[in-house]
Motif scaffolding. Structure first.
Motif, PDB file in Angstrom:
ATOM      1  N   GLU A   1     -18.974   1.917  26.206  1.00  0.00           N
ATOM      2  CA  GLU A   1     -18.322   2.950  25.404  1.00  0.00           C
ATOM      3  C   GLU A   1     -18.174   2.350  24.013  1.00  0.00           C
ATOM      4  O   GLU A   1     -17.436   1.385  23.831  1.00  0.00           O
ATOM      5  CB  GLU A   1     -16.958   3.324  25.976  1.00  0.00           C
ATOM      6  CG  GLU A   1     -16.220   4.364  25.156  1.00  0.00           C
ATOM      7  CD  GLU A   1     -14.852   4.715  25.732  1.00  0.00           C
ATOM      8  OE1 GLU A   1     -13.977   5.136  24.955  1.00  0.00           O
ATOM      9  OE2 GLU A   1     -14.664   4.542  26.957  1.00  0.00           O
TER      10      GLU A   1
ATOM     11  N   GLN B   1     -23.094   5.552  30.315  1.00  0.00           N
ATOM     12  CA  GLN B   1     -22.388   5.268  31.564  1.00  0.00           C
ATOM     13  C   GLN B   1     -22.990   6.043  32.729  1.00  0.00           C
ATOM     14  O   GLN B   1     -23.091   5.524  33.845  1.00  0.00           O
ATOM     15  CB  GLN B   1     -20.902   5.592  31.410  1.00  0.00           C
ATOM     16  CG  GLN B   1     -20.176   4.645  30.468  1.00  0.00           C
ATOM     17  CD  GLN B   1     -18.689   4.911  30.392  1.00  0.00           C
ATOM     18  OE1 GLN B   1     -18.147   5.719  31.132  1.00  0.00           O
ATOM     19  NE2 GLN B   1     -18.010   4.228  29.483  1.00  0.00           N
TER      20      GLN B   1
ATOM     21  N   ASP C   1     -22.666   0.305  31.393  1.00  0.00           N
ATOM     22  CA  ASP C   1     -21.218   0.455  31.226  1.00  0.00           C
ATOM     23  C   ASP C   1     -20.797   0.146  29.794  1.00  0.00           C
ATOM     24  O   ASP C   1     -20.231  -0.905  29.496  1.00  0.00           O
ATOM     25  CB  ASP C   1     -20.487  -0.459  32.208  1.00  0.00           C
ATOM     26  CG  ASP C   1     -18.988  -0.189  32.226  1.00  0.00           C
ATOM     27  OD1 ASP C   1     -18.582   0.890  31.750  1.00  0.00           O
ATOM     28  OD2 ASP C   1     -18.234  -1.058  32.705  1.00  0.00           O
TER      29      ASP C   1
ATOM     30  N   TRP D   1     -20.090   9.124  17.575  1.00  0.00           N
ATOM     31  CA  TRP D   1     -20.696   8.465  18.724  1.00  0.00           C
ATOM     32  C   TRP D   1     -22.157   8.190  18.435  1.00  0.00           C
ATOM     33  O   TRP D   1     -22.824   8.969  17.755  1.00  0.00           O
ATOM     34  CB  TRP D   1     -20.523   9.312  19.986  1.00  0.00           C
ATOM     35  CG  TRP D   1     -19.086   9.464  20.371  1.00  0.00           C
ATOM     36  CD1 TRP D   1     -18.305  10.575  20.225  1.00  0.00           C
ATOM     37  CD2 TRP D   1     -18.232   8.457  20.938  1.00  0.00           C
ATOM     38  NE1 TRP D   1     -17.022  10.331  20.665  1.00  0.00           N
ATOM     39  CE2 TRP D   1     -16.950   9.035  21.116  1.00  0.00           C
ATOM     40  CE3 TRP D   1     -18.421   7.123  21.315  1.00  0.00           C
ATOM     41  CZ2 TRP D   1     -15.875   8.331  21.653  1.00  0.00           C
ATOM     42  CZ3 TRP D   1     -17.346   6.425  21.851  1.00  0.00           C
ATOM     43  CH2 TRP D   1     -16.095   7.019  22.018  1.00  0.00           C
TER      44      TRP D   1
ATOM     45  N   SER E   1     -24.098  -2.009  18.887  1.00  0.00           N
ATOM     46  CA  SER E   1     -24.130  -1.169  20.091  1.00  0.00           C
ATOM     47  C   SER E   1     -25.469  -1.309  20.809  1.00  0.00           C
ATOM     48  O   SER E   1     -25.517  -1.389  22.048  1.00  0.00           O
ATOM     49  CB  SER E   1     -23.872   0.296  19.733  1.00  0.00           C
ATOM     50  OG  SER E   1     -24.889   0.820  18.889  1.00  0.00           O
TER      51      SER E   1
ATOM     52  N   THR F   1     -23.179   6.881  23.302  1.00  0.00           N
ATOM     53  CA  THR F   1     -22.214   5.843  23.673  1.00  0.00           C
ATOM     54  C   THR F   1     -20.821   6.384  23.975  1.00  0.00           C
ATOM     55  O   THR F   1     -19.878   5.607  24.147  1.00  0.00           O
ATOM     56  CB  THR F   1     -22.086   4.796  22.553  1.00  0.00           C
ATOM     57  OG1 THR F   1     -21.625   5.442  21.345  1.00  0.00           O
ATOM     58  CG2 THR F   1     -23.407   4.092  22.301  1.00  0.00           C
ATOM     59  N   SER F   2     -20.646   7.685  24.043  1.00  0.00           N
ATOM     60  CA  SER F   2     -19.343   8.273  24.366  1.00  0.00           C
ATOM     61  C   SER F   2     -19.046   8.128  25.857  1.00  0.00           C
ATOM     62  O   SER F   2     -19.961   7.984  26.670  1.00  0.00           O
ATOM     63  CB  SER F   2     -19.329   9.754  23.977  1.00  0.00           C
ATOM     64  OG  SER F   2     -20.402  10.440  24.602  1.00  0.00           O
ATOM     65  N   PRO F   3     -17.758   8.182  26.248  1.00  0.00           N
ATOM     66  CA  PRO F   3     -17.415   8.052  27.664  1.00  0.00           C
ATOM     67  C   PRO F   3     -17.756   9.293  28.486  1.00  0.00           C
ATOM     68  O   PRO F   3     -17.912   9.213  29.702  1.00  0.00           O
ATOM     69  CB  PRO F   3     -15.906   7.807  27.643  1.00  0.00           C
ATOM     70  CG  PRO F   3     -15.446   8.430  26.366  1.00  0.00           C
ATOM     71  CD  PRO F   3     -16.565   8.220  25.385  1.00  0.00           C
ATOM     72  N   GLU F   4     -17.852  10.443  27.830  1.00  0.00           N
ATOM     73  CA  GLU F   4     -18.204  11.696  28.491  1.00  0.00           C
ATOM     74  C   GLU F   4     -19.227  12.431  27.632  1.00  0.00           C
ATOM     75  O   GLU F   4     -19.341  12.180  26.432  1.00  0.00           O
ATOM     76  CB  GLU F   4     -16.966  12.577  28.680  1.00  0.00           C
ATOM     77  CG  GLU F   4     -15.880  11.957  29.538  1.00  0.00           C
ATOM     78  CD  GLU F   4     -14.644  12.830  29.616  1.00  0.00           C
ATOM     79  OE1 GLU F   4     -14.572  13.824  28.853  1.00  0.00           O
ATOM     80  OE2 GLU F   4     -13.757  12.529  30.429  1.00  0.00           O
TER      81      GLU F   4
ATOM     82  N   THR G   1     -24.540  10.345  28.852  1.00  0.00           N
ATOM     83  CA  THR G   1     -23.917   9.122  28.351  1.00  0.00           C
ATOM     84  C   THR G   1     -24.630   7.926  28.972  1.00  0.00           C
ATOM     85  O   THR G   1     -25.261   8.027  30.029  1.00  0.00           O
ATOM     86  CB  THR G   1     -22.432   9.060  28.729  1.00  0.00           C
ATOM     87  OG1 THR G   1     -22.312   8.887  30.154  1.00  0.00           O
ATOM     88  CG2 THR G   1     -21.711  10.333  28.313  1.00  0.00           C
TER      89      THR G   1
ATOM     90  N   PRO H   1     -17.432   3.401  20.195  1.00  0.00           N
ATOM     91  CA  PRO H   1     -17.104   4.339  19.115  1.00  0.00           C
ATOM     92  C   PRO H   1     -17.492   3.784  17.752  1.00  0.00           C
ATOM     93  O   PRO H   1     -17.505   2.568  17.536  1.00  0.00           O
ATOM     94  CB  PRO H   1     -15.583   4.474  19.233  1.00  0.00           C
ATOM     95  CG  PRO H   1     -15.144   3.148  19.787  1.00  0.00           C
ATOM     96  CD  PRO H   1     -16.252   2.694  20.709  1.00  0.00           C
TER      97      PRO H   1
END
Length: 254
Positions: free
Chosen positions: A179, A172, A177, A54, A97, A157-160, A170, A181
């Protein structure tokens, strides 16, 4: 088989049978989209997605920056006010990213000031030496200096949130918004049979569930990202479309 960002090995794989496979990464997609290779993911058989890293933004610990929100605000006020450092090239996952984060934050990605280094180590030295403001790299590369207190990591950049880095939010969480990888997968030569693909699904599925694989991921600070062949095919299509849009937005399309 090194060379050409994977190109030499991938050309070799094209001429082999189902007994040969290759590790792939986002370079398989971006090399083609950037006009650096005629090969695309469609020239191979997707077998599995295995792991990911990440990506995060870091600043020197003595920088006058509180958090990622402040960095974004500065970029919104003046996209040229901060200098990014990354490797190994424009169009890499680190660059794409960062460009996507800028786009989602209302910042024109073409206006970002980006310095490219040959390696993550060189980019880290540039950050600690005060030559850049923000280093973009994977958490595994940033971890040593972070634990030593030399850098601050502002968002990932991970979702959690990652268990190893519970204090790093994160994107998010911060209202961006994304994500993103930094993945590795496996592919085979073209025209593999359904039976051959099914056999690899069985082998890699068993491997992904094994305790040894989980230990290997943890020891290298990688994260489980397993997908079977059908899921990998869909994922590569989605990634190719996303990368195409970002590359076009930053003006790198050939």
């Amino acid at each position: 088989m090194p060379g050409g960002g994977g190109e030499v090995g991938w050309q070799y794989l094209q001429r082999q049978d189902a007994h040969s496979t290759s590790v792939n990464s986002s370079l398989l997609l971006t090399n083609n989209l950037l006009g650096q290779s005629d090969l695309s993911y469609e020239d191979f058989t997707p077998i599995a997605m295995l792991l990911t890293e990440w990506i995060a933004w870091a600043t020197a610990s003595n920088a006058d920056v509180q958090d990622a929100d402040e960095l974004i605000t500065k970029l919104q006020d003046d996209p040229e006010s901060l200098i990014f450092g990354l490797s190994p090239a424009l169009g890499s996952g680190y660059h794409l990213s960062t460009s996507q984060i800028a786009m989602l934050s209302g910042v024109e990605p073409r206006d970002l000031q980006v310095l490219v280094y040959d390696s993550g180590g060189e980019a880290m030295n540039a950050l600690l030496g005060g030559h850049i403001d923000i280093l973009v790299n994977s958490m595994s590369v940033l971890s040593s200096q972070y634990e030593a207190g030399e850098i601050d990591i502002h968002a990932v950049t991970s979702p959690e949130r990652l268990e190893l880095f519970p204090d790093v939010p994160t994107w998010q969480e911060l209202g961006v918004d994304i994500e993103f990888p930094h993945w590795r997968g496996v592919m085979g030569p073209p025209d593999m049979s359904e039976e051959e693909i099914a056999q690899y699904d069985e082998w890699f599925g068993e491997m992904a569930e094994s305790e040894q694989w989980q230990r290997d991921l943890e020891s290298n600070m990688f994260f489980d990202f397993y997908m079977d062949s059908a899921e990998t095919k869909d994922f590569l299509e989605e990634q190719n479309e996303l990368f195409n849009d970002i590359i076009e937005s930053v003006g790198l399309m050939p």
